[in-house]
Design an enzyme around this catalytic site. Sequence first.
Site, PDB file in Angstrom:
ATOM      1  NE  ARG A 180       2.662  -7.427  -4.747  1.00 61.90           N
ATOM      2  CZ  ARG A 180       3.691  -6.683  -4.351  1.00 61.90           C
ATOM      3  NH1 ARG A 180       3.588  -5.366  -4.316  1.00 61.90           N
ATOM      4  NH2 ARG A 180       4.820  -7.254  -3.982  1.00 61.90           N
ATOM      5  CB  CYS A 239       6.569  -5.627   2.415  1.00 62.22           C
ATOM      6  SG  CYS A 239       8.322  -5.196   2.416  1.00 62.22           S
TER       7      CYS A 239
END
Length: 285
Positions: A180, A239
């Site tokens: 990601r 995150c």
Amino acid sequence: MASNDVFVSTDWLAERLNAPDIVVVDGSWYLPAQARDPAADYAERRIPGAVRFDIDAVKDTKSDLPHMMPRPEVFAAAVGAMGIGDGMRIVVYDGLGLFSAPRVRWAFKTFGAKDVVILDGGFPKWQEEGRPIEEGPPRARAARSFTARLDHSAVADADDVARALSSASLQVVDARPAERFRGEAAEPRPGLRSGHMPGSLNLPSSALVANGRLKSPDAIAAAFAEAGVDLDRPIITSCGSGVSAAILSAALETIGKPGRAIYDGSWTEWGASDRPVATGPAKKG
């Protein structure tokens, strides 16, 4: 492993489970892909006397972003109603061993709680050891008074992160999976661009956890070094939505290198904005 400032062992908690000044908090939260209902799990089985803290309920309801930190008075009212008051020792656990509990601990610490620790190994370890389990409707605790004072320095916003990246005054370390971060995998939340903040570093939180427990201090330090992080310079962790970033922060604390702040909006905010995005591996050094 366990640190007296961040973690307590299951042995430690079992010996003090009925102490009047200790409150156990189930801070479980799961990603959609994990297909688990933390509220249902808590209602079915929990550590005796545990109260439930839901990061999707105790949040800033005026924000479109998930589980953003609420105003101090909102946090104080919510946790006071749970029976958590000033001066109590708070022990947080989650259903995966070590996933969302650090976020809940960070929230309590950021609002001024002095004594908040994570149960090492969480509920899985507690169950594996055959320790007492409470089932059925949870017991209500008497409401208490909790004084909440927000430590603004512990919470970074998008402008703080942008300034840190442009000036290189702080390191921004992203806890998302590498795929990601590099932009090779789609984000689980719709409408978000793929990639990372230009200049940020990547250390997936999973690299610091084994079998639901934090790895050894040496392994933690080595993982940060491999990611290109200078442990002697201040760090903002980030995150997807501010949950696994707290795992990095807890890990840093256990090795005596506490992070500066957590980016509360994290990639859910940045990836949906018009701020710059990079793809590919992090550029270290």
